[in-house]
Design a protein around this motif. Structure first.
Motif, PDB file in Angstrom:
ATOM      1  N   ASN A 106       3.785  35.223  43.675  1.00  0.00           N
ATOM      2  CA  ASN A 106       2.667  35.966  44.259  1.00  0.00           C
ATOM      3  C   ASN A 106       2.074  36.980  43.281  1.00  0.00           C
ATOM      4  O   ASN A 106       0.963  37.477  43.494  1.00  0.00           O
ATOM      5  CB  ASN A 106       3.065  36.629  45.578  1.00  0.00           C
ATOM      6  N   SER A 107       2.777  37.267  42.194  1.00  0.00           N
ATOM      7  CA  SER A 107       2.260  38.170  41.165  1.00  0.00           C
ATOM      8  C   SER A 107       1.184  37.513  40.308  1.00  0.00           C
ATOM      9  O   SER A 107       0.599  38.159  39.438  1.00  0.00           O
ATOM     10  CB  SER A 107       3.406  38.650  40.264  1.00  0.00           C
ATOM     11  N   SER A 108       0.905  36.232  40.552  1.00  0.00           N
ATOM     12  CA  SER A 108      -0.117  35.518  39.777  1.00  0.00           C
ATOM     13  C   SER A 108      -1.520  35.696  40.339  1.00  0.00           C
ATOM     14  O   SER A 108      -2.491  35.184  39.766  1.00  0.00           O
ATOM     15  CB  SER A 108       0.225  34.025  39.705  1.00  0.00           C
ATOM     16  N   VAL A 109      -1.686  36.415  41.443  1.00  0.00           N
ATOM     17  CA  VAL A 109      -2.982  36.547  42.104  1.00  0.00           C
ATOM     18  C   VAL A 109      -3.902  37.515  41.369  1.00  0.00           C
ATOM     19  O   VAL A 109      -3.491  38.602  40.953  1.00  0.00           O
ATOM     20  CB  VAL A 109      -2.797  37.008  43.568  1.00  0.00           C
ATOM     21  N   ILE A 110      -5.155  37.095  41.203  1.00  0.00           N
ATOM     22  CA  ILE A 110      -6.240  37.989  40.784  1.00  0.00           C
ATOM     23  C   ILE A 110      -7.419  37.768  41.710  1.00  0.00           C
ATOM     24  O   ILE A 110      -7.451  36.812  42.492  1.00  0.00           O
ATOM     25  CB  ILE A 110      -6.663  37.779  39.316  1.00  0.00           C
ATOM     26  N   GLY A 111      -8.413  38.649  41.614  1.00  0.00           N
ATOM     27  CA  GLY A 111      -9.569  38.578  42.483  1.00  0.00           C
ATOM     28  C   GLY A 111     -10.840  38.166  41.772  1.00  0.00           C
ATOM     29  O   GLY A 111     -10.842  37.885  40.564  1.00  0.00           O
ATOM     30  N   PRO A 112     -11.949  38.137  42.503  1.00  0.00           N
ATOM     31  CA  PRO A 112     -13.234  37.755  41.929  1.00  0.00           C
ATOM     32  C   PRO A 112     -13.604  38.630  40.730  1.00  0.00           C
ATOM     33  O   PRO A 112     -13.348  39.834  40.725  1.00  0.00           O
ATOM     34  CB  PRO A 112     -14.220  37.987  43.076  1.00  0.00           C
ATOM     35  N   GLY A 113     -14.204  37.995  39.725  1.00  0.00           N
ATOM     36  CA  GLY A 113     -14.684  38.742  38.573  1.00  0.00           C
ATOM     37  C   GLY A 113     -13.628  39.102  37.550  1.00  0.00           C
ATOM     38  O   GLY A 113     -13.957  39.627  36.484  1.00  0.00           O
ATOM     39  N   GLN A 114     -12.375  38.851  37.857  1.00  0.00           N
ATOM     40  CA  GLN A 114     -11.312  39.138  36.892  1.00  0.00           C
ATOM     41  C   GLN A 114     -11.125  37.940  35.964  1.00  0.00           C
ATOM     42  O   GLN A 114     -11.807  36.921  36.100  1.00  0.00           O
ATOM     43  CB  GLN A 114     -10.018  39.499  37.623  1.00  0.00           C
ATOM     44  N   ASP A 115     -10.199  38.063  35.008  1.00  0.00           N
ATOM     45  CA  ASP A 115     -10.023  37.024  34.003  1.00  0.00           C
ATOM     46  C   ASP A 115      -8.687  36.312  34.126  1.00  0.00           C
ATOM     47  O   ASP A 115      -7.641  36.957  34.282  1.00  0.00           O
ATOM     48  CB  ASP A 115     -10.091  37.625  32.587  1.00  0.00           C
ATOM     49  N   ILE A 116      -8.720  34.998  34.026  1.00  0.00           N
ATOM     50  CA  ILE A 116      -7.531  34.194  33.770  1.00  0.00           C
ATOM     51  C   ILE A 116      -7.128  34.454  32.319  1.00  0.00           C
ATOM     52  O   ILE A 116      -7.961  34.341  31.413  1.00  0.00           O
ATOM     53  CB  ILE A 116      -7.832  32.701  33.965  1.00  0.00           C
ATOM     54  N   VAL A 117      -5.880  34.812  32.082  1.00  0.00           N
ATOM     55  CA  VAL A 117      -5.401  35.083  30.726  1.00  0.00           C
ATOM     56  C   VAL A 117      -4.607  33.880  30.239  1.00  0.00           C
ATOM     57  O   VAL A 117      -3.574  33.530  30.817  1.00  0.00           O
ATOM     58  CB  VAL A 117      -4.545  36.358  30.688  1.00  0.00           C
ATOM     59  N   LEU A 118      -5.089  33.242  29.197  1.00  0.00           N
ATOM     60  CA  LEU A 118      -4.422  32.065  28.657  1.00  0.00           C
ATOM     61  C   LEU A 118      -3.175  32.484  27.877  1.00  0.00           C
ATOM     62  O   LEU A 118      -3.273  33.318  26.973  1.00  0.00           O
ATOM     63  CB  LEU A 118      -5.365  31.292  27.737  1.00  0.00           C
ATOM     64  N   PRO A 119      -2.012  31.913  28.182  1.00  0.00           N
ATOM     65  CA  PRO A 119      -0.792  32.348  27.495  1.00  0.00           C
ATOM     66  C   PRO A 119      -0.601  31.713  26.120  1.00  0.00           C
ATOM     67  O   PRO A 119      -0.032  32.335  25.226  1.00  0.00           O
ATOM     68  CB  PRO A 119       0.318  31.914  28.448  1.00  0.00           C
ATOM     69  N   TYR A 120      -1.064  30.464  25.944  1.00  0.00           N
ATOM     70  CA  TYR A 120      -0.755  29.725  24.710  1.00  0.00           C
ATOM     71  C   TYR A 120      -2.023  29.246  24.026  1.00  0.00           C
ATOM     72  O   TYR A 120      -2.965  28.769  24.673  1.00  0.00           O
ATOM     73  CB  TYR A 120       0.146  28.527  25.023  1.00  0.00           C
ATOM     74  N   SER A 121      -2.010  29.333  22.723  1.00  0.00           N
ATOM     75  CA  SER A 121      -3.144  28.878  21.925  1.00  0.00           C
ATOM     76  C   SER A 121      -3.089  27.389  21.631  1.00  0.00           C
ATOM     77  O   SER A 121      -4.112  26.790  21.254  1.00  0.00           O
ATOM     78  CB  SER A 121      -3.185  29.656  20.602  1.00  0.00           C
ATOM     79  N   ASP A 122      -1.922  26.773  21.810  1.00  0.00           N
ATOM     80  CA  ASP A 122      -1.751  25.377  21.424  1.00  0.00           C
ATOM     81  C   ASP A 122      -1.240  24.501  22.569  1.00  0.00           C
ATOM     82  O   ASP A 122      -0.723  23.412  22.344  1.00  0.00           O
ATOM     83  CB  ASP A 122      -0.809  25.276  20.221  1.00  0.00           C
ATOM     84  N   LYS A 123      -1.363  24.982  23.797  1.00  0.00           N
ATOM     85  CA  LYS A 123      -1.065  24.179  24.976  1.00  0.00           C
ATOM     86  C   LYS A 123      -2.268  24.248  25.919  1.00  0.00           C
ATOM     87  O   LYS A 123      -2.819  25.323  26.169  1.00  0.00           O
ATOM     88  CB  LYS A 123       0.181  24.692  25.713  1.00  0.00           C
ATOM     89  N   ARG A 124      -2.635  23.091  26.423  1.00  0.00           N
ATOM     90  CA  ARG A 124      -3.789  23.013  27.315  1.00  0.00           C
ATOM     91  C   ARG A 124      -3.501  23.740  28.630  1.00  0.00           C
ATOM     92  O   ARG A 124      -2.428  23.561  29.226  1.00  0.00           O
ATOM     93  CB  ARG A 124      -4.104  21.541  27.563  1.00  0.00           C
ATOM     94  N   THR A 125      -4.456  24.551  29.072  1.00  0.00           N
ATOM     95  CA  THR A 125      -4.388  25.217  30.369  1.00  0.00           C
ATOM     96  C   THR A 125      -5.596  24.768  31.180  1.00  0.00           C
ATOM     97  O   THR A 125      -6.730  24.914  30.727  1.00  0.00           O
ATOM     98  CB  THR A 125      -4.374  26.740  30.218  1.00  0.00           C
ATOM     99  N   ASP A 126      -5.353  24.213  32.368  1.00  0.00           N
ATOM    100  CA  ASP A 126      -6.406  23.581  33.169  1.00  0.00           C
ATOM    101  C   ASP A 126      -6.773  24.386  34.404  1.00  0.00           C
ATOM    102  O   ASP A 126      -5.943  25.109  34.971  1.00  0.00           O
ATOM    103  CB  ASP A 126      -5.936  22.203  33.655  1.00  0.00           C
ATOM    104  N   GLN A 127      -8.005  24.170  34.837  1.00  0.00           N
ATOM    105  CA  GLN A 127      -8.455  24.685  36.131  1.00  0.00           C
ATOM    106  C   GLN A 127      -8.171  23.649  37.219  1.00  0.00           C
ATOM    107  O   GLN A 127      -8.253  22.446  36.973  1.00  0.00           O
ATOM    108  CB  GLN A 127      -9.945  25.017  36.091  1.00  0.00           C
TER     109      GLN A 127
END
Length: 286
Positions: A106-127
């Motif tokens: 549940n600590s993964s929740v963010i709200g509108p207008g905030q940013d998804i923070v990508l953890p890795y530069s060399d692993k694909r992160t999908d929507q």
């Protein structure tokens, strides 16, 4: 009603381009779960006040900052491989019928207008754009016929996923990996959650377009199945699964998920702090 949290925890009723602050009609609370979660629990207990917009202060929606409507749900339950077209695109041999459900932090929740923070530069992160179901009454071993009686409302949800080797609950639980909002629409405004159009765009390109009538486990069956495994409590959120069209996110992207009768959620993507996958803690321990 469309119920939103705004300006650091105020509860409002959204109507068109305005929001009416009804926070003072509830008992004061500083709980991390948020004012809307508190209200849902009082509705379940039969002690909720009748929220009266006439007694509230109306504000232009453009002048407030919307928060995640449920900043810390009790549980976030995910439905893996719950559309056949997504099963095909990922070349999965199994679906939700074989896999069951999983949990997201549940600590993964963010709200509108905030940013998804990508953890890795060399692993694909999908929507993954999804319909979110907000539980309104305690549910355990409920039937599909009775399932919707246990729903408080619906929201837009993004189930962000790293394509790596870890368990689903790890790959989907990074901080910022569950954008939620922009509000919760009460169940009375959605006659059939299994007949809703859904679209997800990334930086202006439509990647996902479906209708929830294509779910393998529809909302009723999903609640019935999940409640046979674990007790669902008011304020829990079920992410119902994503259709085909998942794809990689990059720094500076804007992600929008829009669901008929529910709303439009938009967030950004920040990859400025991404590091290599091999630099993660514990990588060299075998």
């Amino acid at each position: 009603m469309r119920l939103a949290l705004f300006d650091k925890g105020r509860l409002g009723i959204v109507d068109g381009d305005t929001v009416t602050d009804v926070t003072d009609q509830l008992a004061p609370s500083t709980a991390a779960t948020g004012t809307l979660h508190q209200y849902i629990e009082t509705v379940a207990a039969g002690t909720a006040p009748v929220l009266d917009p006439a007694r509230g202060h109306r504000l232009p929606l453009a002048d407030v900052t919307l928060d995640a409507p449920l900043p810390r749900p009790g549980k976030i339950i995910g439905a893996p491989v719950n559309y056949l077209d997504h099963k095909a695109e990922m070349d999965y041999p199994t679906s939700i019928a074989d896999l069951g459900v999983f949990l997201k932090a549940n600590s993964s929740v963010i709200g509108p207008g905030q940013d998804i923070v990508l953890p890795y530069s060399d692993k694909r992160t999908d929507q993954e754009g999804e319909l979110g179901v907000v539980i309104g009454r305690t549910a355990t071993h409920v039937s599909a016929d009775d399932a919707l009686d246990h729903v408080f409302g619906y929201t837009c949800l993004l189930d962000i996923t790293v394509r790596s080797a870890e368990d689903r609950s790890t790959r989907k639980s990074f901080d910022t990996f569950t954008p939620l909002g922009p509000w919760v629409v009460t169940a009375d405004e959605v006659p059939d959650p299994d007949r809703l159009g859904l679209r997800c765009d990334v930086s202006g390109e439509t990647r996902q377009r479906t209708n929830t009538d294509s779910l393998i486990f529809g909302v009723r069956e999903l609640i019935a199945y999940t409640s046979s495994v674990m007790t669902l409590h008011p304020g829990d959120v079920i992410a119902t699964g994503t259709p085909a069209g998942v794809g990689p996110l990059g720094h500076g992207d804007r992600v929008v998920v829009e669901i008929e009768r529910v709303g439009r959620l938009e967030v950004g993507v920040d990859g400025s702090r991404a590091t290599s996958y091999d630099s993660r803690p514990g990588h060299r321990r075998r």
